[in-house]
Write an enzyme that holds these catalytic residues in place. Structure first.
Site, PDB file in Angstrom:
ATOM      1  N   THR A 178      -1.277 -65.005 -64.378  1.00 19.75           N
ATOM      2  CA  THR A 178      -0.706 -65.966 -64.737  1.00 19.75           C
ATOM      3  C   THR A 178      -1.609 -66.781 -65.370  1.00 19.75           C
ATOM      4  O   THR A 178      -1.633 -67.321 -65.782  1.00 19.75           O
ATOM      5  CB  THR A 178       0.041 -66.328 -63.921  1.00 19.75           C
ATOM      6  N   THR A 187      -3.089 -64.791 -60.829  1.00 17.76           N
ATOM      7  CA  THR A 187      -2.190 -65.938 -60.699  1.00 17.76           C
ATOM      8  C   THR A 187      -2.135 -66.468 -59.280  1.00 17.76           C
ATOM      9  O   THR A 187      -2.510 -65.767 -58.336  1.00 17.76           O
ATOM     10  CB  THR A 187      -0.764 -65.512 -61.123  1.00 17.76           C
ATOM     11  N   ASN A 209       0.940 -67.902 -58.915  1.00 17.70           N
ATOM     12  CA  ASN A 209       2.374 -68.008 -59.218  1.00 17.70           C
ATOM     13  C   ASN A 209       2.654 -69.298 -59.977  1.00 17.70           C
ATOM     14  O   ASN A 209       2.412 -69.365 -61.164  1.00 17.70           O
ATOM     15  CB  ASN A 209       3.256 -67.832 -57.988  1.00 17.70           C
ATOM     16  N   ASP A 223       8.035 -64.289 -55.177  1.00 15.85           N
ATOM     17  CA  ASP A 223       8.305 -63.121 -56.040  1.00 15.85           C
ATOM     18  C   ASP A 223       9.003 -61.992 -55.283  1.00 15.85           C
ATOM     19  O   ASP A 223       9.452 -61.026 -55.892  1.00 15.85           O
ATOM     20  CB  ASP A 223       7.006 -62.595 -56.660  1.00 15.85           C
ATOM     21  N   SER A 253       5.753 -57.915 -59.212  1.00 12.67           N
ATOM     22  CA  SER A 253       5.194 -58.794 -60.244  1.00 12.67           C
ATOM     23  C   SER A 253       5.692 -58.383 -61.617  1.00 12.67           C
ATOM     24  O   SER A 253       6.229 -57.283 -61.799  1.00 12.67           O
ATOM     25  CB  SER A 253       3.663 -58.680 -60.190  1.00 12.67           C
ATOM     26  N   GLY A 309       3.357 -66.075 -67.747  1.00  7.99           N
ATOM     27  CA  GLY A 309       4.694 -66.397 -68.235  1.00  7.99           C
ATOM     28  C   GLY A 309       5.821 -65.952 -67.316  1.00  7.99           C
ATOM     29  O   GLY A 309       6.973 -65.892 -67.744  1.00  7.99           O
ATOM     30  N   GLY A 310       5.530 -65.625 -66.067  1.00  2.00           N
ATOM     31  CA  GLY A 310       6.588 -65.225 -65.133  1.00  2.00           C
ATOM     32  C   GLY A 310       7.366 -64.054 -65.699  1.00  2.00           C
ATOM     33  O   GLY A 310       6.790 -63.085 -66.187  1.00  2.00           O
TER      34      GLY A 310
HETATM   35  O1  DON Z   1       3.562 -61.971 -60.604  1.00  2.00           O
HETATM   36  C1  DON Z   1       4.379 -62.524 -61.334  1.00  2.00           C
HETATM   37  O2  DON Z   1       5.107 -61.926 -62.088  1.00  2.00           O
HETATM   38  C2  DON Z   1       4.444 -64.030 -61.324  1.00  2.00           C
HETATM   39  N1  DON Z   1       4.034 -64.537 -60.033  1.00  2.00           N
HETATM   40  C3  DON Z   1       3.608 -64.545 -62.436  1.00  2.00           C
HETATM   41  C4  DON Z   1       3.641 -66.047 -62.534  1.00  2.00           C
HETATM   42  C5  DON Z   1       3.280 -66.552 -63.859  1.00  2.00           C
HETATM   43  O3  DON Z   1       3.054 -65.861 -64.792  1.00  2.00           O
HETATM   44  C6  DON Z   1       3.236 -68.006 -63.937  1.00  2.00           C
HETATM   45  N2  DON Z   1       3.297 -68.444 -65.275  1.00  2.00           N
HETATM   46  N3  DON Z   1       2.669 -68.541 -66.165  1.00  2.00           N
END
Ligand code: DON
Length: 587
Positions: A398, A416, A418, A440, A469, A490-491
């Site tokens: 992240t 990340t 999160n 998640d 993830s 970017g989640g």
């Molecule tokens: O592992 C994942 O997919 C999320 N926890 C990632 C979080 C994230 O990218 C936050 N934003 N930028």
């Protein structure tokens, strides 16, 4: 500098697009998407890659890029620089850089040898239960998996970076930690983005005294741009790792501080959870796209699987002829994305716990079967789409940073906590933030997480399990040689962000900076809408609406840090201008 919380993927995302959200997005759009550059490296040359011959680093923070570049110049390799950057980001960019979280790394040696994945994702504590994020009536309590001590998974970063260094680096852990310890102890002058992040997250962060003490001034105000910010407790925590190795984090004083923090607030992580944490070496997902070999992250990330799946679907369409971000191009991308995210919801989870039909999902034949369901003229409503049957095709088949050294070795790393600043909870006495990665997991089948992602049985909470993830550190090879190193935060949008950089380079022949900077789109099946960044023309939007799409202007997506290696071996760095502190540097 992110103009608005919703622009930062590392900020708490809002999946459902309520009226309030739409108003906020509309407001955000009144502000320029690209911030005024606070970053001399990109200023004035936003669409020109930084070029170099011997080594290149692209990270989301100038100070991390600087210390990593020093390592390369001093003769260190890409892994030495990567681990140095990873620890430095934990100091300079507390919103996502971390030692209290986890992530994934891909390593591709420059000699064409096997690509390796290192999984240092957090795990659920032993006391975690399937229904821990539901109330007594079975309703999901979202705040519990996001803003309480129960939100934290057992951190993997320290063990993961140490393992990566041990396997492929030449520096000692102590040497790789030295710049981070110096930055924490002596401090650094904060950039605009640092101040803005803390101002934006104040409400959430200030409820925890240790967070207030660590990240704000004594009078409670945020450190201002240019002021020197020091983290003495974090410096000591990092020093314990330098002195004692990973035991300096997973056992002894730091472990005890984490457990004391948990015990004061009904958290679950125990000394045994910490002692038992193990990173894993995994086989990356491997696919191909128009004569390129694609390597990306395997479960417990869904990222690589769905990047390869979407590429397989799109390979049969003339994307280059459609044109970059044309209505036809966006339509086909969005239709393929929907199909992949429907499969994600059904099938993806930690392969140490559940069977994932991986071979089928990434097979060319399955991709072809899905491609046939796409109507070139009409959007298929998400409600008509269910997960496919990849099992039928099961066969033997992240913050992110990218680094390449003078030997052509490449590291692609995404890690990340999160949300921006994770759970917002700082371990008292240890000076670092805890992740809220437990969000998640699927708190209940069919209920969306913070990114609007639906999950089911495969991603339910189980003790010791890794939460699913989307992180997608990716390395592309051409003719057996490392060609493109990329990845993004970017989640839920990580997958589509990374995908579009691949398409921009391979199909649309863009240089790496243009590929990184170009406006992006995103569809994740549910909600049934195409999110678009600024820069997609109104007539394109109308054509998409004519095909039946709902198109929603959204905030900037991702922050993709990339390096491309051309046929002559020249390195081209593309840092994402969506973060004002992003920087690619070479020598
Ligand atoms: O592992 C994942 O997919 C999320 N926890 C990632 C979080 C994230 O990218 C936050 N934003 N930028």
């Amino acid at each position: 500098m992110d103009r608005h919380p919703l622009q930062a993927c590392t900020e708490k995302p809002v999946p459902g697009h309520s009226l309030a959200t739409r108003l906020l997005i509309a407001l955000a759009l009144l502000l320029p998407l690209q911030p005024a550059a606070g970053d001399a490296i990109l200023e004035g040359e936003r669409h020109h890659p930084v070029k170099a011959k011997n080594g290149m680093v692209a990270t989301s923070h100038t100070l991390a890029s600087e210390v990593a570049l020093e390592v390369l110049k001093d003769g260190g390799n890409a892994m030495d620089a990567a681990v140095t950057a990873g620890f430095a980001l934990a100091v300079t960019q507390p919103r996502s850089g971390n030692i209290g979280g986890g992530g994934f790394m891909l390593y591709a040696p420059g000699n064409g040898g096997a690509v390796e994945a290192i999984d240092y994702r957090e795990t659920a504590p032993a006391a975690a239960t399937e229904t821990m994020f539901q109330d007594e009536d079975g309703n999901v309590v979202p705040d519990r998996s996001r803003f309480t001590h129960k939100a934290a998974g057992v951190p993997g970063t320290v063990a993961g970076l140490a393992m990566a260094l041990e396997r492929h680096g030449t520096l000692s852990l102590e040497e790789a930690l030295a710049p981070a310890i110096r930055l924490a102890r002596d401090g650094f002058n904060v950039p605009d983005r640092f101040t803005e992040g803390l101002e934006q997250a104040r409400e959430r962060l200030q409820r925890w005294p240790a967070t207030l003490d660590t990240f704000y001034k004594e009078d409670g105000s945020a450190w201002q741009p240019g002021e020197r910010f020091r983290q003495p407790e974090l410096a000591k925590t990092l020093q314990r790792i330098a002195d004692e190795g990973i035991d300096g984090f997973y056992e002894g004083k730091t472990a005890q501080l984490i457990v004391d923090e948990m015990e004061r607030h009904n958290g679950l992580i125990t000394l045994d959870d910490l002692k038992n944490y193990r990173p894993q070496v995994r086989q990356p997902v491997h696919g191909s796209y128009r004569d390129h070999d694609i390597y990306s992250m395997s479960p417990p990330s869904s990222g690589g699987t769905h990047i390869v799946q979407i590429l397989n679907i799109l390979e049969g369409f003339p994307l280059s002829d459609f044109g970059h971000n044309s209505a036809a191009g966006i339509h086909h991308m969005a239709e393929a994305m929907k199909l992949a995210y429907a499969d994600r919801a059904e099938y993806l989870g930690d392969t140490d716990f559940v069977e994932v039909p991986l071979d089928g999902l990434i097979s060319k034949a399955y991709g072809e079967s899905l491609r046939k369901t796409i109507d070139p003229d009409r959007a298929r409503p998400a409600s008509d789409i269910r997960a496919g049957d990849p099992g039928a095709w099961e066969s033997p088949e992240t913050t992110h940073f990218s680094i390449v050294d003078r030997w052509g070795n490449a590291v692609s790393n995404t890690y990340t906590i999160n949300f921006s600043y994770g759970s917002g909870i700082t371990v008292t006495g240890a000076g670092f933030l805890l992740n809220n990665e437990m969000d998640d997991f699927s708190a209940k089948p069919g209920e969306p997480n913070a990114y609007g992602l639906i999950g089911g049985e495969a991603n339910k909470v189980e003790p010791g399990k890794r939460m699913l993830s989307s992180m997608s550190p990716t390395i592309v090879r051409r003719d057996g040689k490392n060609f493109l190193v990329t990845g993004s935060p970017g989640g839920s949008r990580i997958i589509t962000t990374t995908l579009q950089v691949l398409l921009n380079v391979i199909d649309h022949d863009m240089n790496i900076q243009s590929a990184v900077s170009a406006p992006r789109i995103h569809h994740q099946w549910l909600p049934d809408e195409i999110l678009i960044e600024q820069g997609i023309s109104p007539d394109t939007v109308r054509l998409l609406e004519d095909k039946g799409h709902e198109v929603v202007p959204g905030s900037a997506m991702g922050a993709i840090q990339s390096i491309l290696i051309d046929n002559e071996g020249t390195l081209h760095g593309g840092a994402d201008p969506r973060r004002s502190t992003s920087s690619a540097m070479g020598y």
